[in-house]
Write a protein that holds these residues in place. Structure first.
Motif, PDB file in Angstrom:
ATOM      1  N   LEU A  51       0.831  -1.201   0.000  1.00 13.90           N
ATOM      2  CA  LEU A  51       0.000   0.000   0.000  1.00 13.90           C
ATOM      3  C   LEU A  51       0.869   1.256   0.000  1.00 13.90           C
ATOM      4  CD1 LEU A  51      -2.823   1.216   0.106  1.00 13.90           C
ATOM      5  CD2 LEU A  51      -2.773   0.914   2.594  1.00 13.90           C
ATOM      6  N   LYS A  52       1.920   1.254   0.808  1.00 11.74           N
ATOM      7  CA  LYS A  52       2.834   2.400   0.861  1.00 11.74           C
ATOM      8  C   LYS A  52       3.498   2.640  -0.484  1.00 11.74           C
ATOM      9  CE  LYS A  52       6.894   4.224   3.249  1.00 11.74           C
ATOM     10  NZ  LYS A  52       7.631   4.609   2.060  1.00 11.74           N
ATOM     11  N   SER A  53       3.893   1.581  -1.183  1.00  9.48           N
ATOM     12  CA  SER A  53       4.554   1.767  -2.475  1.00  9.48           C
ATOM     13  C   SER A  53       3.613   2.415  -3.486  1.00  9.48           C
ATOM     14  CB  SER A  53       5.122   0.453  -3.007  1.00  9.48           C
ATOM     15  OG  SER A  53       4.097  -0.417  -3.415  1.00  9.48           O
ATOM     16  N   ILE A  54       2.341   2.038  -3.446  1.00  9.79           N
ATOM     17  CA  ILE A  54       1.365   2.652  -4.348  1.00  9.79           C
ATOM     18  C   ILE A  54       1.190   4.132  -4.015  1.00  9.79           C
ATOM     19  CG2 ILE A  54      -1.081   2.677  -5.000  1.00  9.79           C
ATOM     20  CD1 ILE A  54      -0.948  -0.428  -4.522  1.00  9.79           C
ATOM     21  N   LEU A  55       1.078   4.451  -2.729  1.00 13.07           N
ATOM     22  CA  LEU A  55       0.923   5.851  -2.324  1.00 13.07           C
ATOM     23  C   LEU A  55       2.190   6.655  -2.601  1.00 13.07           C
ATOM     24  CD1 LEU A  55      -1.116   5.404   0.972  1.00 13.07           C
ATOM     25  CD2 LEU A  55      -1.930   6.181  -1.266  1.00 13.07           C
ATOM     26  N   ASP A  56       3.369   6.051  -2.414  1.00 15.69           N
ATOM     27  CA  ASP A  56       4.621   6.744  -2.725  1.00 15.69           C
ATOM     28  C   ASP A  56       4.710   7.088  -4.214  1.00 15.69           C
ATOM     29  OD1 ASP A  56       5.529   6.752  -0.092  1.00 15.69           O
ATOM     30  OD2 ASP A  56       6.857   5.013  -0.365  1.00 15.69           O
ATOM     31  N   LEU A  57       4.331   6.144  -5.081  1.00 14.46           N
ATOM     32  CA  LEU A  57       4.332   6.416  -6.525  1.00 14.46           C
ATOM     33  C   LEU A  57       3.363   7.546  -6.869  1.00 14.46           C
ATOM     34  CD1 LEU A  57       4.353   2.789  -7.965  1.00 14.46           C
ATOM     35  CD2 LEU A  57       6.157   4.498  -8.243  1.00 14.46           C
ATOM     36  N   LEU A  62       2.437  13.324  -8.264  1.00  8.13           N
ATOM     37  CA  LEU A  62       1.784  14.596  -7.942  1.00  8.13           C
ATOM     38  C   LEU A  62       2.808  15.698  -7.667  1.00  8.13           C
ATOM     39  CD1 LEU A  62      -1.083  13.312  -5.632  1.00  8.13           C
ATOM     40  CD2 LEU A  62      -1.370  14.446  -7.846  1.00  8.13           C
ATOM     41  N   GLU A  63       3.853  15.376  -6.930  1.00  4.01           N
ATOM     42  CA  GLU A  63       4.854  16.371  -6.561  1.00  4.01           C
ATOM     43  C   GLU A  63       5.701  16.814  -7.748  1.00  4.01           C
ATOM     44  OE1 GLU A  63       5.369  14.997  -1.895  1.00  4.01           O
ATOM     45  OE2 GLU A  63       6.762  14.206  -3.391  1.00  4.01           O
TER      46      GLU A  63
END
Length: 84
Positions: A51-57, A62-63
């Motif tokens: 889940l973290k890897s998906i949110l990090d990508l 976005l950034e």
């Protein structure tokens, strides 16, 4: 659990599931819905990392982009049912 990764905001076709949590990729949004249990064990750790890897990508994309204040969503288009 699967080890698939999506390319946030790059297409309209990627979708993956982590437990009962669904992540759908779109050009203008990433939709996340459902539920997931992150248990206090090795399996829970693996789920949390996925889940973290998906949110990090998603955050990285976005950034790195020049973003509008708000995305305007187009209204749904109603089409004639071809099976009638």
């Amino acid at each position: 659990m699967n080890n698939k990764i999506i390319n946030p905001f790059k297409n309209e076709s990627e979708c993956l599931q982590i437990g009962s949590l669904t992540v759908e990729n779109r050009i203008d949004r990433v939709s996340i819905y459902g539920s997931i249990d992150i248990t206090r064990d090795k399996e829970g750790l693996a789920v949390a990392r996925e889940l973290k890897s998906i949110l990090d990508l998603t955050l990285t994309e976005l950034e790195s982009a020049e973003l509008p204040d708000k995305v305007t969503q187009k209204p749904a288009k109603i089409v004639k049912n071809p099976f009638e």
